[in-house]
Design an enzyme around this catalytic site. Sequence first.
Site, PDB file in Angstrom:
ATOM      1  N   CYS A   1      13.744  -9.983   9.237  1.00  0.00           N
ATOM      2  CA  CYS A   1      14.155 -11.229   8.580  1.00  0.00           C
ATOM      3  C   CYS A   1      14.895 -10.997   7.264  1.00  0.00           C
ATOM      4  O   CYS A   1      15.160 -11.943   6.521  1.00  0.00           O
ATOM      5  CB  CYS A   1      12.937 -12.127   8.372  1.00  0.00           C
ATOM      6  SG  CYS A   1      12.097 -12.510   9.934  1.00  0.00           S
TER       7      CYS A   1
ATOM      8  N   LYS B   1       3.474 -19.402   7.134  1.00  0.00           N
ATOM      9  CA  LYS B   1       3.913 -18.919   8.440  1.00  0.00           C
ATOM     10  C   LYS B   1       3.201 -17.605   8.725  1.00  0.00           C
ATOM     11  O   LYS B   1       3.321 -16.649   7.956  1.00  0.00           O
ATOM     12  CB  LYS B   1       5.426 -18.725   8.443  1.00  0.00           C
ATOM     13  CG  LYS B   1       5.941 -18.125   9.738  1.00  0.00           C
ATOM     14  CD  LYS B   1       7.454 -18.077   9.765  1.00  0.00           C
ATOM     15  CE  LYS B   1       7.940 -17.384  11.019  1.00  0.00           C
ATOM     16  NZ  LYS B   1       9.408 -17.337  11.082  1.00  0.00           N
TER      17      LYS B   1
ATOM     18  N   LYS C   1       2.641 -22.936  10.428  1.00  0.00           N
ATOM     19  CA  LYS C   1       3.149 -22.440  11.700  1.00  0.00           C
ATOM     20  C   LYS C   1       2.430 -21.157  12.075  1.00  0.00           C
ATOM     21  O   LYS C   1       2.298 -20.298  11.207  1.00  0.00           O
ATOM     22  CB  LYS C   1       4.648 -22.180  11.549  1.00  0.00           C
ATOM     23  CG  LYS C   1       5.296 -21.559  12.767  1.00  0.00           C
ATOM     24  CD  LYS C   1       6.711 -21.191  12.447  1.00  0.00           C
ATOM     25  CE  LYS C   1       7.263 -20.432  13.633  1.00  0.00           C
ATOM     26  NZ  LYS C   1       8.531 -19.823  13.357  1.00  0.00           N
TER      27      LYS C   1
HETATM   28  C1  PBG Z   1      12.704 -17.026  12.550  1.00  0.00           C
HETATM   29  C2  PBG Z   1      11.810 -17.913  13.332  1.00  0.00           C
HETATM   30  C3  PBG Z   1      10.882 -17.594  14.330  1.00  0.00           C
HETATM   31  C4  PBG Z   1      10.375 -18.812  14.810  1.00  0.00           C
HETATM   32  C5  PBG Z   1      10.990 -19.822  14.077  1.00  0.00           C
HETATM   33  N1  PBG Z   1      11.857 -19.246  13.148  1.00  0.00           N
HETATM   34  C6  PBG Z   1      10.497 -16.283  14.924  1.00  0.00           C
HETATM   35  C7  PBG Z   1       9.777 -15.290  14.142  1.00  0.00           C
HETATM   36  O1  PBG Z   1       9.432 -15.465  12.972  1.00  0.00           O
HETATM   37  O2  PBG Z   1       9.567 -14.225  14.717  1.00  0.00           O
HETATM   38  C8  PBG Z   1       9.391 -18.983  15.924  1.00  0.00           C
HETATM   39  C9  PBG Z   1       9.460 -20.287  16.645  1.00  0.00           C
HETATM   40  C10 PBG Z   1       8.728 -20.329  17.936  1.00  0.00           C
HETATM   41  O3  PBG Z   1       8.023 -19.392  18.355  1.00  0.00           O
HETATM   42  O4  PBG Z   1       8.845 -21.375  18.591  1.00  0.00           O
HETATM   43  N2  PBG Z   1      12.097 -16.188  11.659  1.00  0.00           N
END
Ligand code: PBG
Length: 326
Positions: A131, A196, A249
């Site tokens: 990221c 997150k 999340k």
């Molecule tokens: C980007 C991002 C991710 C998700 C949303 N934005 C993937 C991750 O962090 O690996 C996951 C969304 C989903 O699983 O529906 N960083």
Amino acid sequence: MATFPQLRLRRTRRTETLRALVRETRVDIGDLVYPLFVVEGRGVKQEIASMPGAFRFSVDLLPAEVEEIAKLGIPAVLLFGIPENKDEVGSEAYQRQGIVQQAIRVIKRAVPELLVVTDVCLCEYTSHGHCGIIVDGSVDNDQTLVLLARTAMSHAEAGADIIAPSDMMDGRVKAIREKLDEEKFQHIPILSYAAKYTSAFYGPFREAAESAPQFGDRRAYQMDPPNVREALREVEQDIAEGADIIMVKPALAYLDVIRRVRDTFDYPLAAYNVSGEYAMVKAAAQRGWLDERRTIEEILTAIKRAGADIIITYHAKEFSRWLSRG
Ligand code: PBG
């Protein structure tokens, strides 16, 4: 206080009308945000194998799709771009003609009132799938901030209504807020993916967005699943840095986190019902092991009951169809 037999809790459960009268939580179509994956090319509408019913669209097919979404009453989409070319520094994330920037313009032209939320992160754009920028084998926080702010800025310039950073770098909300304000985008809100977690439930998304890390994992920046007090500190920081809406999340394994955040902060709260949560329901429903509609209604209601105001969900379209047809 009355007790049995004077008190009978079953009395208000006897008919659907009675149950509806005493119902405590309802999910409204207006609470939902529908994620969309955008790819390069023309005429592409490609189903994601592990997410039946979810597709990747090329930009030319977006107008028809967003018209349908708006007609269902869904107020917002969340955009993810999958560029053709990835590099070490995720250059495609902050180009004027990048895939998301094109998609924003096309959607705002087709359906101006539909809110366009953009995910700000580099993982879909970097060749290594992390990221941020890699320095000495790990993601460098402060160098990444510059690129995140640049990405957010390019989304706002293209017409995005809400900027949603999902990278989990420290200080990204502040960096993005400062950049937006400098460039006269003071009116654009930030929805921060504040708490997150590192999660196995992102598996199908990484297939959809081709964003699985090529080495290691995201544990050094996304949150450790056992922690809830730390989630409150993350949220507190993002609010202090200027977040307007905060997010937890994933949703289902983190309903307690949603509740704690709801009880602690008076900010609009979003929850992301992520790809793996969607895939589990679809897989079981396809086998006839779960009643799909009842399962989805129960899940979305539970996320709302836990305290979320806004639910980001791949179920948004089907749920809205059921709700409007009754
Ligand atoms: C980007 C991002 C991710 C998700 C949303 N934005 C993937 C991750 O962090 O690996 C996951 C969304 C989903 O699983 O529906 N960083």
